[in-house]
Design an enzyme around this catalytic site. Sequence first.
Site, PDB file in Angstrom:
ATOM      1  CG  ASP A 137      -2.025  -0.969   1.172  1.00 19.23           C
ATOM      2  OD1 ASP A 137      -2.614  -1.113   0.096  1.00 19.23           O
ATOM      3  OD2 ASP A 137      -2.334  -1.602   2.202  1.00 19.23           O
ATOM      4  CE  LYS A 155      -5.906   1.811  -1.565  1.00 16.65           C
ATOM      5  NZ  LYS A 155      -4.886   1.116  -0.756  1.00 16.65           N
ATOM      6  CG  HIS A 156     -11.136   0.615  -1.164  1.00 22.70           C
ATOM      7  ND1 HIS A 156     -10.799   1.925  -0.819  1.00 22.70           N
ATOM      8  CD2 HIS A 156     -10.162  -0.173  -0.621  1.00 22.70           C
ATOM      9  CE1 HIS A 156      -9.703   1.908  -0.076  1.00 22.70           C
ATOM     10  NE2 HIS A 156      -9.298   0.661   0.063  1.00 22.70           N
ATOM     11  CG  ASP A 198      -9.579  -3.796   1.209  1.00 24.24           C
ATOM     12  OD1 ASP A 198      -8.385  -3.967   1.534  1.00 24.24           O
ATOM     13  OD2 ASP A 198     -10.212  -2.765   1.502  1.00 24.24           O
ATOM     14  CG  HIS A 227      -9.735  -1.670   8.027  1.00 23.33           C
ATOM     15  ND1 HIS A 227      -9.970  -0.574   7.231  1.00 23.33           N
ATOM     16  CD2 HIS A 227      -8.600  -2.260   7.556  1.00 23.33           C
ATOM     17  CE1 HIS A 227      -9.012  -0.497   6.317  1.00 23.33           C
ATOM     18  NE2 HIS A 227      -8.172  -1.505   6.485  1.00 23.33           N
ATOM     19  NE  ARG A 255      -6.886   5.337   2.786  1.00 22.28           N
ATOM     20  CZ  ARG A 255      -7.430   4.122   2.834  1.00 22.28           C
ATOM     21  NH1 ARG A 255      -8.483   3.894   3.604  1.00 22.28           N
ATOM     22  NH2 ARG A 255      -6.931   3.138   2.110  1.00 22.28           N
TER      23      ARG A 255
END
Length: 487
Positions: free
Chosen positions: A76, A176-177, A260, A189, A146
């Site tokens: 990453d 992504k995503h 992911d 997560h 991000r």
Amino acid sequence: MTPSAPLPTGLDEAAHGCLVAGFTGTTTVPDPLKRLIDRGLGGVILFTRNVRDAEQVRVLTDTLRALRPDLIVAIDNEGGGIGHLVSADAPDVPGSYALGVADDSELTARCADALAGHLATLGITASYAPVADLQHHPRNPIVRTRAFGAEPALAARHLRAWIAATERRGVASCAKHFPGHGGTETDSHHGMAVDPRPYDELRADFEPFRAAVDAGVPMIMSAHVVFPALDPERPATLSRRILGDLLRHELDFDGVLVSDALEMKAIADRYGEAAGARIALAAGADQVVVAVPDLEVTLACRDAVLGALRDGVLAEERVWEAAGRVRRLAGRYAAPAAAVAGWDTGAGLAAARRAVRLSGVPAAVRGAHLVDLFPSPHPALNWGGEDLLTALRAVDPAATGTAVTGEPEDPDALAGRLVRETGEAPLAVATCDAALHPWQARLRDALLSRRPDAVRIDTGLPEGGALCSYGRGRVNMRALAEALTGV
């Protein structure tokens, strides 16, 4: 084929090519990983746990390729505060949101080039970046700075610049995503994320990915997000409707679709990693990522895939198709460049300076007492916890202050103490996404009630501060310090 029969060698190798594994170690390769590589493992993903310094990383990647030359070595590498290569002399660039605020595609390309050039010197040839999500939900806890921004056209032009620059370095990029994580209130997560918007509202989130496909992005990563308007039953990573009908057919993507990490709770808690691997491949993924260093988890995922092939639950044709895409990716990107040209070492700071926004700040605030409030680093993203005070003292040695990284027992008492410590000096109070972390707002307000003249600073998305950096990377902090002090 009977359930107990071994798979043909070619099919066994193809199935292993659909796996990407994390592991522990900086100098040696664990024996279970060696055995996986020998049977055709498609890739490995590196984390901070695998990084000591630049020379060590290059020795490690060379060691991995000596075991299998077509092994994809990935990491990453988004820039800003998201990265695992600080101790390996990673170039300092701001996160994507700051690049979107600066809105200079050429500058974005220079930052992406620096990141990719550095990866190439380390022998890392696949980067799970850039983020193509749109940040438009105010309480989204995981995308935020991000992303390049909230507007599809803005994100699209910066994605194109990033992908092209990375490609010129011979490094594979990954948008992504898919189909977008920016409309959720949950970090996948930590649990299952749901985006409840109707289809017409979701369409804007598809556009950055469409631009990435048109730009030739070689990889796309799926989101562990449920979209009831697209598939009410399964998250995107496990949905044939989303991965097949939408991504493959509507967006016409024929590169490698990678999941992911399967140990994320959105998958692990509801399905389990092993079942997640099997379902994701059946749904259309080409590679599944098991990022945890416990190789027993990877082996369990591998065994589930092999068992599904033996039982006919997972079609051989689907695995051959996936393995073919992985082989094409490896043929283009597995081998690092023999020689790597230098990059623009000043691009990151230039971009961070362009991104800082000021409103009502005096020409120069010197000798300030800074209270820097920010949350603990995200364990998966490995943000380094850079503090603003260090950057401020680099340009103004008279500055003082403190960093607060968690909820204090008594915010009011702490505020009183900090104001007393400030004395007659100017006070600056920095927060990072205080709307998501109410303790920051309580402490900030307690400070402002005592010192209404304090300068408010936002180091995440803007929340009414006089200055905003749109990120907490090291160059973001430096640019903020310069703006505050007038340097």
